[in-house]
Motif scaffolding. Structure first.
Motif, PDB file in Angstrom:
ATOM      1  N   TRP A 129      10.212 -80.963  79.578  1.00  0.00           N
ATOM      2  CA  TRP A 129      11.158 -82.007  79.190  1.00  0.00           C
ATOM      3  C   TRP A 129      10.468 -83.066  78.338  1.00  0.00           C
ATOM      4  CZ3 TRP A 129      16.393 -82.870  80.452  1.00  0.00           C
ATOM      5  CH2 TRP A 129      16.976 -81.879  81.253  1.00  0.00           C
ATOM      6  N   GLN A 130      11.268 -83.684  77.476  1.00  0.00           N
ATOM      7  CA  GLN A 130      10.777 -84.854  76.760  1.00  0.00           C
ATOM      8  C   GLN A 130      10.509 -85.986  77.760  1.00  0.00           C
ATOM      9  OE1 GLN A 130      10.445 -83.244  73.155  1.00  0.00           O
ATOM     10  NE2 GLN A 130      10.091 -85.380  73.469  1.00  0.00           N
ATOM     11  N   GLY A 131       9.627 -86.904  77.405  1.00  0.00           N
ATOM     12  CA  GLY A 131       9.273 -87.986  78.322  1.00  0.00           C
ATOM     13  C   GLY A 131      10.445 -88.857  78.706  1.00  0.00           C
ATOM     14  N   ASP A 132      11.448 -89.000  77.819  1.00  0.00           N
ATOM     15  CA  ASP A 132      12.604 -89.838  78.128  1.00  0.00           C
ATOM     16  C   ASP A 132      13.713 -89.062  78.828  1.00  0.00           C
ATOM     17  OD1 ASP A 132      13.487 -88.220  76.099  1.00  0.00           O
ATOM     18  OD2 ASP A 132      13.951 -89.841  74.687  1.00  0.00           O
ATOM     19  N   SER A 133      13.470 -87.790  79.149  1.00  0.00           N
ATOM     20  CA  SER A 133      14.424 -86.927  79.866  1.00  0.00           C
ATOM     21  C   SER A 133      15.732 -86.727  79.108  1.00  0.00           C
ATOM     22  CB  SER A 133      14.733 -87.492  81.268  1.00  0.00           C
ATOM     23  OG  SER A 133      13.567 -87.565  82.050  1.00  0.00           O
ATOM     24  N   GLN A 134      15.705 -86.911  77.795  1.00  0.00           N
ATOM     25  CA  GLN A 134      16.913 -86.750  76.999  1.00  0.00           C
ATOM     26  C   GLN A 134      16.972 -85.400  76.281  1.00  0.00           C
ATOM     27  OE1 GLN A 134      19.551 -89.046  77.055  1.00  0.00           O
ATOM     28  NE2 GLN A 134      18.228 -89.643  78.759  1.00  0.00           N
ATOM     29  N   PRO A 181       5.416 -81.162  75.100  1.00  0.00           N
ATOM     30  CA  PRO A 181       6.401 -82.019  74.448  1.00  0.00           C
ATOM     31  C   PRO A 181       5.810 -83.383  74.090  1.00  0.00           C
ATOM     32  CG  PRO A 181       7.348 -80.978  76.400  1.00  0.00           C
ATOM     33  CD  PRO A 181       5.871 -80.725  76.441  1.00  0.00           C
ATOM     34  N   LEU A 182       6.202 -83.901  72.935  1.00  0.00           N
ATOM     35  CA  LEU A 182       5.791 -85.214  72.444  1.00  0.00           C
ATOM     36  C   LEU A 182       7.037 -86.060  72.211  1.00  0.00           C
ATOM     37  CD1 LEU A 182       3.139 -84.111  69.776  1.00  0.00           C
ATOM     38  CD2 LEU A 182       2.710 -84.833  72.136  1.00  0.00           C
ATOM     39  N   PRO A 183       6.889 -87.392  72.061  1.00  0.00           N
ATOM     40  CA  PRO A 183       8.066 -88.229  71.775  1.00  0.00           C
ATOM     41  C   PRO A 183       8.798 -87.787  70.511  1.00  0.00           C
ATOM     42  CG  PRO A 183       6.172 -89.581  72.386  1.00  0.00           C
ATOM     43  CD  PRO A 183       5.658 -88.183  72.236  1.00  0.00           C
ATOM     44  N   ASP A 184      10.066 -88.188  70.421  1.00  0.00           N
ATOM     45  CA  ASP A 184      10.901 -87.915  69.242  1.00  0.00           C
ATOM     46  C   ASP A 184      11.129 -86.424  69.020  1.00  0.00           C
ATOM     47  OD1 ASP A 184      10.983 -90.688  68.706  1.00  0.00           O
ATOM     48  OD2 ASP A 184       9.080 -90.554  67.628  1.00  0.00           O
ATOM     49  N   ARG A 185      11.292 -85.702  70.114  1.00  0.00           N
ATOM     50  CA  ARG A 185      11.611 -84.274  70.047  1.00  0.00           C
ATOM     51  C   ARG A 185      10.593 -83.494  69.213  1.00  0.00           C
ATOM     52  NH1 ARG A 185      18.042 -82.853  69.847  1.00  0.00           N
ATOM     53  NH2 ARG A 185      18.744 -84.262  71.488  1.00  0.00           N
ATOM     54  N   ARG A 186       9.340 -83.749  69.452  1.00  0.00           N
ATOM     55  CA  ARG A 186       8.285 -82.983  68.808  1.00  0.00           C
ATOM     56  C   ARG A 186       7.540 -82.178  69.863  1.00  0.00           C
ATOM     57  NH1 ARG A 186       4.351 -86.435  66.625  1.00  0.00           N
ATOM     58  NH2 ARG A 186       5.040 -87.949  68.192  1.00  0.00           N
TER      59      ARG A 186
END
Length: 358
Positions: A129-134, A181-186
């Motif tokens: 998962w992305q860090g923001d769970s989005q 996974p990295l921020p901003d869907r990377r």
């Protein structure tokens, strides 16, 4: 299922011999927990016939003969059937219930259901998962795709730098060993040759493959992998940290008032249950009393806690026979050691269960 007309140019040049291309995908439902409701139903990781899973080896003979896969016929019929019967699930589809799904039962292995199960999304397909769970990342045949909880989906992604795997009968991207996974869907991906970073931004057409060009994959050398002994040491350290945490009882002390002290002592006593024999680390248990107080006040609380402990709960039967006297003596030694400290967190009862002789 998506049906797309092949371009006239491709057919004239012999790149595509079929008038239509069919793409298949599984459905992912995104639900909200509170209140419980379905938010979106999305379809990621589209596949053509040569990319469809085939554990039942329906196309084994055709593959040996160099012929194009035929299993797309079955998936097409299943897709049309599910469109007609909304309540039907793939688990209810078999040769007896729907014999018309088998294009040629005499030459096809009968267990089509194993193909369908492998086609559906499972937990093993989720990278993380992305860090923001989005959003979360999926993998299928070493392609990757990003799915947002808002219902947006990226095309499945491959690297132009590494191309496809060398198995023409199964459309598969070049294998990678690790993805983060990295921020901003990377997503960081580790290959044998080095590291790359790809973007999982939504895009159209979602059923096509997004080939990340060499100029946009942020390629760089991969850091060295940790050695096996380093991995073992890291695992041992993690196990030790967990063991230390498990061997600690913690109670909060709001103030030094009599009701708060009694409540803290009751809370500590209530935590000590039948699992006490499994909790010591190096034959030690600890009790943590978070309180920003003077040392003398902490000592008073710890001694009170010692008195409140059950008298016959120890880790060793020989230590058990010592009774409360051993507990009291051990706590007094600890309190004396606390006099030499000045800490915001009182940690006591370190030798709540003394070592047995021998």
């Amino acid at each position: 299922m998506i049906t797309e007309e092949s371009s006239l140019v491709s057919r004239l040049l012999g790149r595509d011999t079929t008038a239509q291309r069919e793409y298949f995908s599984f459905a992912v439902e995104i639900w909200q927990a509170f209140p419980l409701r379905r938010l979106h139903s999305v379809a990621p990781m589209w596949m053509q016939a040569e990319g469809l899973p085939d554990p039942a080896q329906l196309d084994l003979d055709r593959r040996k003969q160099g012929l194009p896969p035929r299993r797309g016929e079955i998936y097409r019929k299943v897709s049309q059937l599910l469109d007609r019967e909304a309540t039907l699930t793939t688990n209810q589809i078999n040769a007896k219930s729907h014999p018309d799904l088998w294009p040629d039962p005499n030459s096809h292995y009968a267990n089509v259901s194993s193909n369908l199960r492998d086609f559906e999304l499972s937990e093993r397909d989720v990278i993380g998962w992305q860090g923001d769970s989005q959003a979360f990342w999926l993998k299928r045949h070493d392609f990757v795709a990003c799915v947002g909880v808002d219902g947006t989906v990226s095309p499945k992604i491959m690297l132009e730098r590494f191309g496809m795997d060398d198995r023409p009968w199964l459309a598969r991207a070049r294998g990678w060993s690790k993805a983060t996974p990295l921020p901003d869907r990377r997503l960081d991906m580790r290959f044998t040759e080095g590291m790359v970073t790809v973007s999982g931004a939504p895009g159209d057409p979602v059923h096509r493959v997004r080939a990340v060009p060499v100029t946009e994959d942020h390629f760089r050398p991969a850091p060295p992998e940790p050695q096996e002994e380093d991995k073992d040491a890291a695992l041992a350290k993690k196990a030790e940290t967990l063991a230390r945490r498990f061997s600690t009882y913690t109670v909060d002390l709001a103030s030094m008032s009599e009701p708060d002290c009694v409540a803290a002592i009751d809370a500590l006593t209530a935590q000590i249950g039948p699992d006490i024999n499994e909790r010591p680390y190096h034959n030690h248990l600890q009790a943590g009393v978070p309180l920003r107080r003077q040392a003398a006040q902490r000592e008073e609380v710890l001694l009170a806690c010692c008195e409140a402990l059950p008298r016959r709960r120890t880790c060793d039967p020989r230590a058990d026979r010592r009774g409360v006297h051993a507990h009291r003596t051990a706590c007094q030694r600890l309190v004396r050691s606390l006099r030499r400290r000045d800490s915001d967190r009182a940690v006591g009862l370190r030798r709540l269960v003394p070592r047995a002789p021998g």
